[in-house]
Write a protein that holds these residues in place. Structure first.
Motif, short mmCIF file in Angstrom:
data_model
loop_
_atom_site.label_atom_id
_atom_site.label_comp_id
_atom_site.label_asym_id
_atom_site.label_seq_id
_atom_site.Cartn_x
_atom_site.Cartn_y
_atom_site.Cartn_z
N LYS A 17 0.83 -1.19 0.00
CA LYS A 17 0.00 0.00 0.00
C LYS A 17 0.87 1.25 0.00
O LYS A 17 1.95 1.28 0.58
CB LYS A 17 -0.96 -0.01 1.18
CG LYS A 17 -2.03 -1.09 1.01
CD LYS A 17 -3.26 -0.75 1.77
CE LYS A 17 -4.33 -1.78 1.48
NZ LYS A 17 -5.52 -1.55 2.28
N SER A 21 2.70 0.36 6.06
CA SER A 21 2.03 -0.60 6.93
C SER A 21 2.14 -0.22 8.39
O SER A 21 3.09 0.45 8.80
CB SER A 21 2.64 -1.98 6.76
OG SER A 21 2.49 -2.44 5.46
N LYS A 44 -8.57 0.38 10.64
CA LYS A 44 -8.50 0.07 9.21
C LYS A 44 -9.26 1.12 8.40
O LYS A 44 -8.78 1.59 7.36
CB LYS A 44 -9.07 -1.31 8.94
CG LYS A 44 -8.96 -1.76 7.50
CD LYS A 44 -9.47 -3.19 7.37
CE LYS A 44 -9.55 -3.60 5.93
NZ LYS A 44 -10.69 -3.04 5.22
N LYS A 48 -7.03 3.74 5.42
CA LYS A 48 -7.30 2.85 4.28
C LYS A 48 -6.07 2.61 3.40
O LYS A 48 -5.96 1.59 2.76
CB LYS A 48 -8.43 3.42 3.42
CG LYS A 48 -9.79 3.32 4.09
CD LYS A 48 -10.85 3.93 3.20
CE LYS A 48 -12.24 3.78 3.71
NZ LYS A 48 -12.52 4.18 5.05
N SER A 51 -1.47 -0.88 5.09
CA SER A 51 -1.70 -2.30 5.37
C SER A 51 -1.62 -2.52 6.88
O SER A 51 -0.82 -1.88 7.56
CB SER A 51 -0.62 -3.17 4.72
OG SER A 51 -0.62 -3.03 3.34
N ASP A 71 -10.91 -9.33 9.14
CA ASP A 71 -11.01 -8.95 7.73
C ASP A 71 -9.87 -9.63 6.97
O ASP A 71 -8.73 -9.68 7.45
CB ASP A 71 -10.87 -7.43 7.65
CG ASP A 71 -11.08 -6.86 6.27
OD1 ASP A 71 -10.50 -7.42 5.32
OD2 ASP A 71 -11.80 -5.87 6.16
N GLU A 73 -8.15 -8.64 4.62
CA GLU A 73 -7.06 -7.73 4.27
C GLU A 73 -6.09 -7.48 5.42
O GLU A 73 -5.09 -6.81 5.26
CB GLU A 73 -7.62 -6.39 3.80
CG GLU A 73 -8.32 -6.47 2.47
CD GLU A 73 -8.80 -5.09 2.02
OE1 GLU A 73 -8.30 -4.08 2.53
OE2 GLU A 73 -9.66 -5.06 1.14
#
Length: 124
Positions: A17, A21, A44, A48, A51, A71, A73
């Motif tokens: 991302k 993170s 989260k 957004k 990570s 989740d 993700e």
């Protein structure tokens, strides 16, 4: 900061991302950690573009149960006592904010979602 987060390539290869993170170190026996786990969805949602990796210290069976509720993700990794030296983290709850290049941008002990915001803000 300037140091690089010691990631085991076999376990983690997805810090992709744009904003990096958050590596959260939590324990299922720590009250503050349990409270943070209860705020994971909010964390989260607030970040957004980041990570989430949760290193969770505790019973493997309990952690597997928690993984099923998380989740997809969010990466949840069983954190064992022998990992403490490699990952240089023995205190809970603790967070590292890591760039996508795996550089540690900021880190610190946390007790709430607000503390995570402060850690991320320190890197700006």
């Amino acid at each position: 900061m300037g140091d690089f987060f010691p990631i085991n390539e076999k376990k983690i290869s997805f810090i992709e991302k744009e904003d990096g993170s958050l590596a959260l170190f939590l324990s299922i026996t720590c009250q503050s950690c349990i409270e943070i786990l209860g705020q994971i969805k909010d964390i989260k949602d607030d970040w957004k573009q980041v990570s989430l990796i949760i290193y969770l210290f505790g019973n493997e069976k309990e952690i597997e149960s928690l993984k099923k509720k998380m989740d997809a993700e969010i990466l949840v990794i069983l954190y064992k006592k022998e990992d403490m030296r490699f990952l240089n983290t023995e205190f809970f709850p603790f967070v590292y904010y890591i760039s996508k290049e795996r550089e540690i941008l900021s880190k610190g002990t946390i007790n709430s979602k607000e503390d995570i915001h402060k850690i991320i803000s320190k890197a700006s």
